[in-house]
Design an enzyme around this catalytic site. Sequence first.
Site, PDB file in Angstrom:
ATOM      1  N   LYS A  33      59.681  20.502  71.746  1.00  0.00           N
ATOM      2  CA  LYS A  33      60.201  19.882  70.509  1.00  0.00           C
ATOM      3  C   LYS A  33      61.716  19.683  70.607  1.00  0.00           C
ATOM      4  O   LYS A  33      62.237  18.616  70.288  1.00  0.00           O
ATOM      5  CB  LYS A  33      59.865  20.757  69.287  1.00  0.00           C
ATOM      6  CG  LYS A  33      58.375  20.991  69.088  1.00  0.00           C
ATOM      7  CD  LYS A  33      58.080  21.836  67.876  1.00  0.00           C
ATOM      8  CE  LYS A  33      58.589  23.257  67.953  1.00  0.00           C
ATOM      9  NZ  LYS A  33      57.917  24.096  68.960  1.00  0.00           N
ATOM     10  N   ARG A 108      56.578  24.924  59.005  1.00  0.00           N
ATOM     11  CA  ARG A 108      55.801  25.818  59.856  1.00  0.00           C
ATOM     12  C   ARG A 108      54.731  26.560  59.088  1.00  0.00           C
ATOM     13  O   ARG A 108      53.974  27.318  59.687  1.00  0.00           O
ATOM     14  CB  ARG A 108      56.762  26.862  60.416  1.00  0.00           C
ATOM     15  CG  ARG A 108      56.865  26.873  61.912  1.00  0.00           C
ATOM     16  CD  ARG A 108      57.972  27.839  62.211  1.00  0.00           C
ATOM     17  NE  ARG A 108      57.955  28.289  63.546  1.00  0.00           N
ATOM     18  CZ  ARG A 108      58.751  27.790  64.498  1.00  0.00           C
ATOM     19  NH1 ARG A 108      59.569  26.804  64.242  1.00  0.00           N
ATOM     20  NH2 ARG A 108      58.706  28.299  65.691  1.00  0.00           N
ATOM     21  N   ARG A 148      62.637  29.304  80.431  1.00  0.00           N
ATOM     22  CA  ARG A 148      63.677  28.546  79.707  1.00  0.00           C
ATOM     23  C   ARG A 148      65.042  29.234  79.785  1.00  0.00           C
ATOM     24  O   ARG A 148      65.169  30.429  79.626  1.00  0.00           O
ATOM     25  CB  ARG A 148      63.306  28.385  78.238  1.00  0.00           C
ATOM     26  CG  ARG A 148      64.449  27.751  77.417  1.00  0.00           C
ATOM     27  CD  ARG A 148      64.056  27.302  76.057  1.00  0.00           C
ATOM     28  NE  ARG A 148      63.314  28.290  75.326  1.00  0.00           N
ATOM     29  CZ  ARG A 148      62.623  28.037  74.227  1.00  0.00           C
ATOM     30  NH1 ARG A 148      62.591  26.806  73.750  1.00  0.00           N
ATOM     31  NH2 ARG A 148      61.968  28.980  73.604  1.00  0.00           N
ATOM     32  N   ARG A 181      66.840  33.212  75.712  1.00  0.00           N
ATOM     33  CA  ARG A 181      66.607  33.642  74.331  1.00  0.00           C
ATOM     34  C   ARG A 181      65.901  34.993  74.303  1.00  0.00           C
ATOM     35  O   ARG A 181      65.022  35.245  75.119  1.00  0.00           O
ATOM     36  CB  ARG A 181      65.751  32.594  73.599  1.00  0.00           C
ATOM     37  CG  ARG A 181      66.573  31.515  72.958  1.00  0.00           C
ATOM     38  CD  ARG A 181      65.788  30.363  72.430  1.00  0.00           C
ATOM     39  NE  ARG A 181      64.610  30.682  71.647  1.00  0.00           N
ATOM     40  CZ  ARG A 181      63.845  29.780  71.045  1.00  0.00           C
ATOM     41  NH1 ARG A 181      64.174  28.497  71.133  1.00  0.00           N
ATOM     42  NH2 ARG A 181      62.779  30.126  70.376  1.00  0.00           N
ATOM     43  N   ARG A 192      54.215  34.926  69.045  1.00  0.00           N
ATOM     44  CA  ARG A 192      54.585  33.613  68.478  1.00  0.00           C
ATOM     45  C   ARG A 192      53.380  32.679  68.473  1.00  0.00           C
ATOM     46  O   ARG A 192      53.190  31.896  67.547  1.00  0.00           O
ATOM     47  CB  ARG A 192      55.746  33.001  69.287  1.00  0.00           C
ATOM     48  CG  ARG A 192      57.073  33.684  69.011  1.00  0.00           C
ATOM     49  CD  ARG A 192      58.095  33.429  70.105  1.00  0.00           C
ATOM     50  NE  ARG A 192      58.555  32.060  70.175  1.00  0.00           N
ATOM     51  CZ  ARG A 192      59.282  31.577  71.182  1.00  0.00           C
ATOM     52  NH1 ARG A 192      59.639  32.372  72.186  1.00  0.00           N
ATOM     53  NH2 ARG A 192      59.666  30.331  71.176  1.00  0.00           N
TER      54      ARG A 192
HETATM   55  P1  AP5 Z   1      61.842  23.307  74.418  1.00  0.00           P
HETATM   56  O1  AP5 Z   1      62.196  21.879  74.236  1.00  0.00           O
HETATM   57  O2  AP5 Z   1      62.936  24.315  74.246  1.00  0.00           O
HETATM   58  O3  AP5 Z   1      60.545  23.687  73.527  1.00  0.00           O
HETATM   59  P2  AP5 Z   1      60.382  23.909  71.969  1.00  0.00           P
HETATM   60  O4  AP5 Z   1      59.085  23.306  71.572  1.00  0.00           O
HETATM   61  O5  AP5 Z   1      61.607  23.463  71.237  1.00  0.00           O
HETATM   62  O6  AP5 Z   1      60.229  25.484  71.976  1.00  0.00           O
HETATM   63  P3  AP5 Z   1      60.797  26.611  71.013  1.00  0.00           P
HETATM   64  O7  AP5 Z   1      60.494  27.914  71.717  1.00  0.00           O
HETATM   65  O8  AP5 Z   1      62.231  26.372  70.641  1.00  0.00           O
HETATM   66  O9  AP5 Z   1      59.898  26.464  69.785  1.00  0.00           O
HETATM   67  P4  AP5 Z   1      59.614  27.508  68.746  1.00  0.00           P
HETATM   68  O10 AP5 Z   1      58.986  26.674  67.712  1.00  0.00           O
HETATM   69  O11 AP5 Z   1      58.840  28.675  69.191  1.00  0.00           O
HETATM   70  O12 AP5 Z   1      61.051  28.171  68.429  1.00  0.00           O
HETATM   71  P5  AP5 Z   1      62.133  27.916  67.273  1.00  0.00           P
HETATM   72  O13 AP5 Z   1      63.460  27.948  67.884  1.00  0.00           O
HETATM   73  O14 AP5 Z   1      61.746  26.751  66.429  1.00  0.00           O
HETATM   74  O15 AP5 Z   1      61.207  23.457  75.884  1.00  0.00           O
HETATM   75  C1  AP5 Z   1      60.749  24.717  76.357  1.00  0.00           C
HETATM   76  C2  AP5 Z   1      60.947  24.794  77.882  1.00  0.00           C
HETATM   77  O16 AP5 Z   1      60.106  23.838  78.513  1.00  0.00           O
HETATM   78  C3  AP5 Z   1      62.365  24.494  78.352  1.00  0.00           C
HETATM   79  O17 AP5 Z   1      62.679  25.336  79.426  1.00  0.00           O
HETATM   80  C4  AP5 Z   1      62.310  23.023  78.818  1.00  0.00           C
HETATM   81  O18 AP5 Z   1      63.241  22.767  79.849  1.00  0.00           O
HETATM   82  C5  AP5 Z   1      60.870  22.938  79.310  1.00  0.00           C
HETATM   83  N1  AP5 Z   1      60.291  21.597  79.124  1.00  0.00           N
HETATM   84  C6  AP5 Z   1      60.312  20.852  77.985  1.00  0.00           C
HETATM   85  N2  AP5 Z   1      59.660  19.681  78.175  1.00  0.00           N
HETATM   86  C7  AP5 Z   1      59.196  19.721  79.463  1.00  0.00           C
HETATM   87  C8  AP5 Z   1      58.423  18.808  80.253  1.00  0.00           C
HETATM   88  N3  AP5 Z   1      57.974  17.637  79.755  1.00  0.00           N
HETATM   89  N4  AP5 Z   1      58.135  19.162  81.526  1.00  0.00           N
HETATM   90  C9  AP5 Z   1      58.570  20.345  82.041  1.00  0.00           C
HETATM   91  N5  AP5 Z   1      59.312  21.245  81.341  1.00  0.00           N
HETATM   92  C10 AP5 Z   1      59.611  20.935  80.066  1.00  0.00           C
HETATM   93  O19 AP5 Z   1      61.902  29.213  66.366  1.00  0.00           O
HETATM   94  C11 AP5 Z   1      62.274  30.493  66.817  1.00  0.00           C
HETATM   95  C12 AP5 Z   1      61.970  31.523  65.717  1.00  0.00           C
HETATM   96  O20 AP5 Z   1      62.757  31.208  64.528  1.00  0.00           O
HETATM   97  C13 AP5 Z   1      60.525  31.549  65.215  1.00  0.00           C
HETATM   98  O21 AP5 Z   1      59.705  32.356  66.020  1.00  0.00           O
HETATM   99  C14 AP5 Z   1      60.711  32.113  63.802  1.00  0.00           C
HETATM  100  O22 AP5 Z   1      60.917  33.500  63.815  1.00  0.00           O
HETATM  101  C15 AP5 Z   1      61.998  31.452  63.329  1.00  0.00           C
HETATM  102  N6  AP5 Z   1      61.757  30.157  62.665  1.00  0.00           N
HETATM  103  C16 AP5 Z   1      62.124  28.914  63.124  1.00  0.00           C
HETATM  104  N7  AP5 Z   1      61.743  27.966  62.267  1.00  0.00           N
HETATM  105  C17 AP5 Z   1      61.138  28.594  61.239  1.00  0.00           C
HETATM  106  C18 AP5 Z   1      60.497  28.134  60.058  1.00  0.00           C
HETATM  107  N8  AP5 Z   1      60.420  26.828  59.765  1.00  0.00           N
HETATM  108  N9  AP5 Z   1      59.963  29.054  59.216  1.00  0.00           N
HETATM  109  C19 AP5 Z   1      60.038  30.382  59.490  1.00  0.00           C
HETATM  110  N10 AP5 Z   1      60.609  30.886  60.601  1.00  0.00           N
HETATM  111  C20 AP5 Z   1      61.156  29.999  61.480  1.00  0.00           C
END
Ligand code: AP5
Length: 238
Positions: A33, A108, A148, A181, A192
Amino acid sequence: MAVAAADVQGEKRQSLNVTPGPILLLGAPGVGKGTQAKELVAKWGIPQISTGDLLRYHRDHGTALGIQAKQLMDQGKLVSDDVVNQMVAARLKQPDTQVGYILDGYPRTLPQAAWLDQHIGADPKALPVIAVSIQVSYNQLLRRITGRRTCAACGTIYNIYLQPPRVDEKCDLDGTPLVRRSDDTEEVFRERMRTYESQTAPVVEHYRALGRFEEVNGEQPVDAVAAAVIAAVARLRS
Ligand code: AP5
C-alpha cells in the site's frame, strides 16, 4: 521563467485526464500500500495519508497519543477508532486534499469505514470514494514484512530480499542508514494478519458491495502493480 509547483501538479493530473478524488488502498500488511501510494503521489501530486505513518510520527515524538499507540502497534493490534478518525479528520482539513488524496491503511474497521463514508457524504463537492484492494499471498507477505527496510530521512521503502538498496542498509537516494520497523518481526506479523482477517477484511467486503471497487494482483514487479492500480483508478473514475 520558473513553472509554479501548482502548474506542475496540474499537468501531472491532466496527464491521466481524471480528477482522482478520494482513493482507498486496501490490503493486508505488506501488500504494498505504501509503495503504491508513492507511485500515485508521483502520478497525480495528491497527498498520501497513511494512518500508520501518522501514528509512527506521534510515537517517535513521544506525544500522549504516540505513547498509547506504541504498545498497541508493537502487539499488532489496532489503535482506537476515535483516535484514528480524529487524526484523519484533522488531516483532511488541509487544503492539499481538495482534488484528491490516497488513504493508505485507513479505514481498517467497519466503524472507521462508516465514519469516512459519512464524512465524505456530508460534503456535496466531494467525489465518491473509490477503493483498490491489493492481493498478495501469505508467504510472500511474510517475506516482504521481515525484509522491509525504510530510509529514516526520505521514507523510501526497500526490501533486503526483493528490492535491496545498492549499498547494504543505506538509502540509494541520500545514503542514510535504513531502519527496520519494530512491528516487522514474524511474531507481530502473525498477530497483524489475525487483526486484518477479523477487523479489516470486512471493510474490503463493505467497499466491494458498494461498487467503485477493484482488485489488483500485487505479486508482480512494483511498476506492473502501479500500472494496474492506475488503470483501476481511471476505470473507476470514468
Ligand atoms: P509496503 O509498501 O511497505 O507495504 P504496506 O502494505 O504499506 O505494509 P504495511 O506493513 O505498512 O501495512 P500495515 O497496514 O500493516 O501497516 P501500517 O503502517 O498501516 O511494502 C512492504 C514490503 O514489500 C517493502 O519492503 C517493499 O519494498 C516490498 N514490496 C512492495 N511492493 C512490492 C512488489 N510489487 N514486489 C516486491 N516487493 C514489494 O500500520 C501499522 C500499525 O499502526 C497497525 O498495526 C496498527 O497498530 C496501527 N494503525 C495504522 N492504521 C490504523 C488504523 N486505521 N486504525 C487503527 N490502527 C491503525
